[in-house]
Scaffold this active site. Sequence first.
Site, PDB file in Angstrom:
ATOM      1  N   HIS A  23       0.297  -1.111  -0.050  1.00  0.00           N
ATOM      2  CA  HIS A  23      -0.436   0.154   0.254  1.00  0.00           C
ATOM      3  C   HIS A  23       0.499   1.509   0.097  1.00  0.00           C
ATOM      4  CE1 HIS A  23      -3.018  -3.291   2.074  1.00  0.00           C
ATOM      5  NE2 HIS A  23      -3.752  -2.612   1.121  1.00  0.00           N
ATOM      6  N   LYS A  47     -15.922  -6.750   4.136  1.00  0.00           N
ATOM      7  CA  LYS A  47     -15.672  -8.398   4.958  1.00  0.00           C
ATOM      8  C   LYS A  47     -15.063  -7.015   6.570  1.00  0.00           C
ATOM      9  CE  LYS A  47     -11.563  -6.955   1.717  1.00  0.00           C
ATOM     10  NZ  LYS A  47     -10.485  -7.222   1.650  1.00  0.00           N
ATOM     11  N   ARG A  96      -1.762  -5.394  -8.203  1.00  0.00           N
ATOM     12  CA  ARG A  96      -1.272  -6.662  -8.132  1.00  0.00           C
ATOM     13  C   ARG A  96      -0.574  -7.694  -9.619  1.00  0.00           C
ATOM     14  NH1 ARG A  96      -3.477  -7.711  -2.274  1.00  0.00           N
ATOM     15  NH2 ARG A  96      -5.139  -7.683  -3.178  1.00  0.00           N
ATOM     16  N   SER A 134      -2.981  -7.712   2.555  1.00  0.00           N
ATOM     17  CA  SER A 134      -3.375  -7.749   4.291  1.00  0.00           C
ATOM     18  C   SER A 134      -3.088  -8.976   5.253  1.00  0.00           C
ATOM     19  CB  SER A 134      -4.372  -7.037   4.328  1.00  0.00           C
ATOM     20  OG  SER A 134      -4.300  -4.937   4.013  1.00  0.00           O
TER      21      SER A 134
HETATM   22  O1  PNS Z   1      -9.219  -2.386   0.913  1.00  0.00           O
HETATM   23  P1  PNS Z   1     -10.367  -3.081  -0.327  1.00  0.00           P
HETATM   24  O2  PNS Z   1     -10.617  -3.861   0.061  1.00  0.00           O
HETATM   25  O3  PNS Z   1      -9.778  -3.080  -2.020  1.00  0.00           O
HETATM   26  O4  PNS Z   1     -11.365  -1.358  -0.178  1.00  0.00           O
HETATM   27  C1  PNS Z   1     -12.527  -1.878  -1.066  1.00  0.00           C
HETATM   28  C2  PNS Z   1     -12.552  -0.013  -0.558  1.00  0.00           C
HETATM   29  C3  PNS Z   1     -12.817   0.581   0.789  1.00  0.00           C
HETATM   30  C4  PNS Z   1     -11.997   0.938  -1.284  1.00  0.00           C
HETATM   31  C5  PNS Z   1     -14.439  -0.059  -0.575  1.00  0.00           C
HETATM   32  O5  PNS Z   1     -15.183  -0.939  -0.913  1.00  0.00           O
HETATM   33  C6  PNS Z   1     -15.051   1.218  -1.097  1.00  0.00           C
HETATM   34  O6  PNS Z   1     -14.644   1.349  -1.578  1.00  0.00           O
HETATM   35  N1  PNS Z   1     -15.915   0.867  -0.244  1.00  0.00           N
HETATM   36  C7  PNS Z   1     -16.743   1.909   0.001  1.00  0.00           C
HETATM   37  C8  PNS Z   1     -18.437   1.735  -0.337  1.00  0.00           C
HETATM   38  C9  PNS Z   1     -17.848   1.991  -1.900  1.00  0.00           C
HETATM   39  O7  PNS Z   1     -18.389   3.186  -2.167  1.00  0.00           O
HETATM   40  N2  PNS Z   1     -18.624   1.001  -2.598  1.00  0.00           N
HETATM   41  C10 PNS Z   1     -18.803   1.235  -3.533  1.00  0.00           C
HETATM   42  C11 PNS Z   1     -17.624   0.328  -4.221  1.00  0.00           C
HETATM   43  S1  PNS Z   1     -17.416   0.337  -6.025  1.00  0.00           S
END
Ligand code: PNS
Length: 170
Positions: A23, A47, A96, A134
């Site tokens: 990250h 999650k 990745r 992670s």
């Molecule tokens: O580290 P991650 O799991 O890739 O992060 C995911 C994250 C937090 C970026 C994504 O779940 C997110 O944007 N959540 C906020 C809710 C939202 O906007 N959902 C629609 C995304 S298309």
Amino acid sequence: MTVNPVEHIAICPGSFDPITAGHLDVIRRAAHMFGRVIVAVGADGGKQPLFSLEERTEMARLACADLPNVEVDSFSGLVVEYARRQGAVALVKGLRAISDFEREVQMALMNRKLADELHTVFFVTHPDYAFLSSSLVKEVYSMGGDVSDLVPPAVLEQLGRKIRVSSQKS
Ligand code: PNS
């Protein structure tokens, strides 16, 4: 009117459960490209996280403390709404492997549908961290593996606390 790209704000959203060296590589590169970078720790990632939102945010804050144009915040709700409130022009994510591609493109397209003015920018991860996630850090650490060069020191300390506490419960 032309806008000076130096002033552009980018959001690096993620669960950061916990933040890793992978990250940080992406965040550093974003900080070179954009005037201001906001690392946005999501409350609603879908999650069940090991670390609380406050813990994830604090670890990210400590890890980014040496980056002058990077700040760390947390958000709930849609990332595009958060980005709009911050006046951001881009969401920055790391890619990745092919395994990331499908989910990331799906999210990028949904975010584009919701906010056409916001660009998603992908950085291909540094090869040193191509295997890193992670989830793997937590798994390897919990089984006694050495992750010390894969996470910042503040995360290593928190892993020690959290995973000892978790194993005492079971
Ligand atoms: O580290 P991650 O799991 O890739 O992060 C995911 C994250 C937090 C970026 C994504 O779940 C997110 O944007 N959540 C906020 C809710 C939202 O906007 N959902 C629609 C995304 S298309």
